[in-house]
Design an enzyme around this catalytic site. Sequence first.
Site, short mmCIF file in Angstrom:
data_model
loop_
_atom_site.label_atom_id
_atom_site.label_comp_id
_atom_site.label_asym_id
_atom_site.label_seq_id
_atom_site.Cartn_x
_atom_site.Cartn_y
_atom_site.Cartn_z
N ALA A 188 1.10 -1.27 -0.05
CA ALA A 188 -0.56 0.21 -0.16
C ALA A 188 0.70 1.11 0.40
CB ALA A 188 -1.05 -0.64 1.67
N SER A 189 1.95 1.35 0.10
CA SER A 189 3.05 2.55 -0.51
C SER A 189 3.06 2.93 -1.79
CB SER A 189 4.34 2.11 -0.55
OG SER A 189 4.46 1.34 -1.47
N LEU A 196 1.33 1.62 -5.50
CA LEU A 196 0.12 2.22 -5.83
C LEU A 196 0.24 2.54 -7.41
CD1 LEU A 196 -2.31 4.63 -2.80
CD2 LEU A 196 -2.44 1.86 -4.07
N GLU A 221 12.87 8.26 0.82
CA GLU A 221 13.32 7.49 -0.72
C GLU A 221 12.98 8.08 -2.14
OE1 GLU A 221 11.88 3.50 0.02
OE2 GLU A 221 13.09 3.32 2.11
N LEU A 222 13.86 9.20 -1.84
CA LEU A 222 13.71 9.83 -3.29
C LEU A 222 14.98 10.40 -3.49
CD1 LEU A 222 10.61 12.40 -1.81
CD2 LEU A 222 10.74 10.53 -3.25
N HIS A 274 -5.82 31.83 -15.03
CA HIS A 274 -7.21 31.52 -15.04
C HIS A 274 -7.54 30.88 -17.08
CE1 HIS A 274 -11.29 30.61 -14.47
NE2 HIS A 274 -11.81 30.65 -15.98
#
Length: 345
Positions: free
Chosen positions: A50-51, A55, A188-189, A320
């Site tokens: 489920a990390s 996903l 952890e990047l 916009h």
Amino acid sequence: DETATAKYFVVAVGGRPTYPDIPGAKEYGITSDDIFWLKENPGKTLVVGASYVALECAGFLHGFGNDVTVMVRSILLRGFDQDMAGKIGKDMEAIGVNFIKESVPTKIEKNEETGKLTCFYKSGEEEKSIEVDNVLFAVGRHAITDQLELENAGLVTESNGKFKCDKFEKTNVDHIYAIGDVIYGKLELTPTAIQAGRLLARRLFAGAETKMDYYDVPTTIFTPLEYGCVGYSEEEAKDEFGSHIKVYHTYFEPLEWKLDPASYKGRNCYIKVIVNTADNGRVIGFHILSPNAGEVTQGIGVAIKVGVTKDQLDNCVGIHPTIAEEMTSLDIDKDKEPEPVKTSC
């Protein structure tokens, strides 16, 4: 044998995915590293975990048209804002990703005739199974330090091979440092590791004093609807600052979704900012679930780094029609309206 001597040593060997200790896992399962080396489409896939890695893998496999199921032991995205994690799960379910919740795998068997895998799992007290083409494990990572004979240098690691370091990236040995995925409890990047290494080199050899700030690191999870965040989660902010926290939020719909509403039925984009009212209304957390969330989060990450306040955010003129303009017009108090409905453009 060779001997190297130095004034300082830096351990930056990175990490690898972990397999669960169940029969058939290593024999028949694959990991998030393996998925990118496959020569053929993995077909019907069970993603265990489920990390954000789990996903993201589930999301892109579903995007390729595969039947994908995610098996979750407890909660999605542990360590991330749980309000946002729940919204990501709902969005993935809305586009057709299946979830098996509160379950853990117990063994994997292969049918040699068909090549299919059967994953047996426990859901509560009940034993169940699912047949798939591939089982992908994304249940955490461990540092690949076990073959370095660290004990010879007096180094101590945690059970996953990682080092508990001080605020200067120093291990328990004064002249040995750690960078990246080998640091226990840190992000952890890749960009985080690069920045930490750059700052360490400047401190050691250029007389600099700047330390790595792991708090204000912007990041994005590349699920089908991207999740960008920087700063505190709502849970962390309330734990630390209590009643001084205000949360402003809204759901919104990107312009491109209006051109094909049937394709986006049941889906919502969402944005919120977390404000510390005891610190001049400083924005201490930003969270967005939308297309291209990473592009938006990179910009707001700079603003939060220099101490932007909610008033300053409100005084910005939005572009916009963009997604990013939503951050300049947040006036719905989450305490008063937990489920906001935006009524103006």
